[in-house]
Scaffold this active site. Structure first.
Site, short mmCIF file in Angstrom:
data_model
loop_
_atom_site.label_atom_id
_atom_site.label_comp_id
_atom_site.label_asym_id
_atom_site.label_seq_id
_atom_site.Cartn_x
_atom_site.Cartn_y
_atom_site.Cartn_z
CD GLU A 233 -2.71 -1.29 2.48
OE1 GLU A 233 -2.48 -0.47 3.39
OE2 GLU A 233 -3.57 -2.18 2.57
CB CYS A 267 -1.45 7.31 1.79
SG CYS A 267 -2.58 6.21 2.64
#
Length: 465
Positions: A233, A267
């Site tokens: 990720e 993020c």
């Protein structure tokens, strides 16, 4: 233990304050940790999955009892507002409980056989020992996203917290020692060399990594050497297309929150507002007013609304992005400067207007309190700007036009798609990305975790009942 074997953590809002000291794990201990994990995993895999879920509920309850300790640790170590830290802990516990509720969900399927008196079905077994490598910005929720599904599906986990924000993980270890079988959950704490030792260790069956694209590539290379399953990720450069809004102020409130929560160090933070040209002036003005009202300070202070950046490197990086954007022709509508306060790593909430899609600040992940506004003339142009980057994590659209909403959902190159809301994921939903934002089967939240943390097997069984 000597001081050389400990890491001191300092408050990013006031770096003169030492807020913790934590023992590191010698790289030579990794093989022993893997042996311990394997032994614990073999026994744990024999526990029925619904019963594993009950034990994980006890683990989560133990963590909830330490909520204030965990949240305070997060704020002191990485700076985010105490309310944000408590929100992180509560959300992570919600995600963990949503995953535990899957403990009795189906894990295979029955298939029709081509042969008489034969049953064909698939089932899944635990992978074994998982290594989870975590970032500094969500030091509790990211470890929970790796730990709960890993353990639920019968694995053991060795968790490496960020060297900068280890406190939450050490509390997790304390609670695990009190509620889970010994060796099932272990913390390995140290710098990059330890990460290399973990990802390259024999006996690792899967690696779940959350962090930067550059480090993700290194992890992928290490995993490839042992043909280890991976889930990465990675970063994002998340856009919002603002085409029309019934209530523009409400939309701007949501966009601002999604951009500047955790000082932009998420993020999934919105970093590009792609706005219809007719709305550009109003949007820039509205966002700038909100940015100028931000109150920087220590995250433990209830009056603070803008937390510090993680450290000097992060502060220098953000300042560099803004300086280069200015030089390229962007206009600073708000912010655009460092803030001198107790030596902390503060940068003003910044709104950049007159940004073009080819500028660095419109394409690269800033990871700070900087929001770039890009105007467009037609929706084809907006969609091109939205998709023409290397990342594809989260994307938003504000519009009440059904055909446009349908097109956005069908064409946007993003793992998580938000319509008329900010870029905040829900507890039970898959956390996924595309392009350079992700690699491998999703390793956190939702049903896709089953495919990462277990291995599929097909059974062909002949014989009359």
């Amino acid at each position: 233990m000597s001081d050389k074997n400990k890491v001191e953590i300092r408050n990013p809002a006031n770096p003169s304050q030492i807020v913790g000291s934590f023992p590191t794990t010698p790289e030579g201990d990794v093989s022993k940790m893997m042996e311990t994990a394997r032994k614990a995993q073999v026994a744990w895999a024999k526990v029925p999955q619904p019963e594993r879920g009950k034990q994980l509920d006890a683990f989560l309850n133990g963590l909830e009892a330490r909520l204030d300790d965990i949240a305070t640790s997060i704020t002191r170590e990485m700076g985010k507002l105490l309310g944000e830290s408590k929100g992180e802990v509560n959300k992570a516990l919600g995600e963990g409980r949503a995953m535990v509720r899957r403990s009795s969900a189906p894990i295979g399927e029955v298939l029709p056989s081509q042969k008489p008196d034969t049953v064909v079905y698939s089932t899944r077994r635990p992978r074994g020992v998982i290594v989870g490598i975590n970032p500094w910005n969500f030091p509790f929720s990211t470890p929970i996203r790796k730990t709960i599904p890993a353990l639920l599906f019968g694995n053991a986990i060795v968790l490496k917290p960020s060297v900068s924000t280890p406190g939450a993980a050490f509390i997790m270890q304390e609670v695990a020692d009190a509620t889970l079988p010994k060796g099932l959950f272990q913390i390995a704490y140290g710098s990059g060399g330890l990460g290399t030792a973990l990802t390259g260790a024999q006996g690792v069956d899967a690696i779940s990594f959350t962090g930067s694209v550059g480090t993700g590539r290194i992890v992928a290379q290490a995993a490839a050497a042992n043909l280890t399953e991976i889930s990465l990720e990675l970063g994002g450069k998340n856009p919002v297309i603002l085409n029309d809004a019934t209530d523009l102020d409400a939309a701007l409130d949501q966009i601002y929150a999604a951009a500047f929560a955790v000082c932009g160090q998420r993020c999934t933070a919105i970093s590009r507002v792609i706005v219809r040209r007719e709305l550009e002036a109003a949007v820039v003005d509205g966002l700038a007013k909100r940015a100028r009202a931000a109150n920087p300070g220590d995250g433990m202070d209830a009056a603070t609304t803008l937390s510090p950046l993680m450290g000097k490197t992060a502060l220098d990086d953000v300042a560099g992005f803004v300086d280069r954007a200015r030089a390229a022709g962007a206009n600073v509508a708000a912010g655009g400067e460092r803030i001198d306060q107790n030596g902390g790593y503060f940068y003003a909430a910044t709104i950049l207007s007159d940004v073009t899609a080819n500028m660095e600040v419109a394409r690269e992940e800033v990871f700070g309190p900087v929001l770039a506004v890009i105007a467009y003339d037609d929706i084809d142009e907006a969609m091109h700007i939205c998709n023409d980057i290397e990342f594809g994590l989260a994307a938003c659209l504000y519009s009440e036009q059904t055909p446009l909403v349908d097109r956005f959902i069908a064409e946007v190159e993003s793992g998580m798609i938000h319509v008329n809301c900010g870029s905040f994921p829900e507890d039970h939903a898959p956390f996924v990305g595309v392009k350079n934002s992700s690699l491998g089967v999703g390793g956190s939240n939702g049903p896709s975790t089953l495919h990462f943390y277990t291995q599929e097997h097909t059974v062909f069984r002949k014989g009359k009942a």
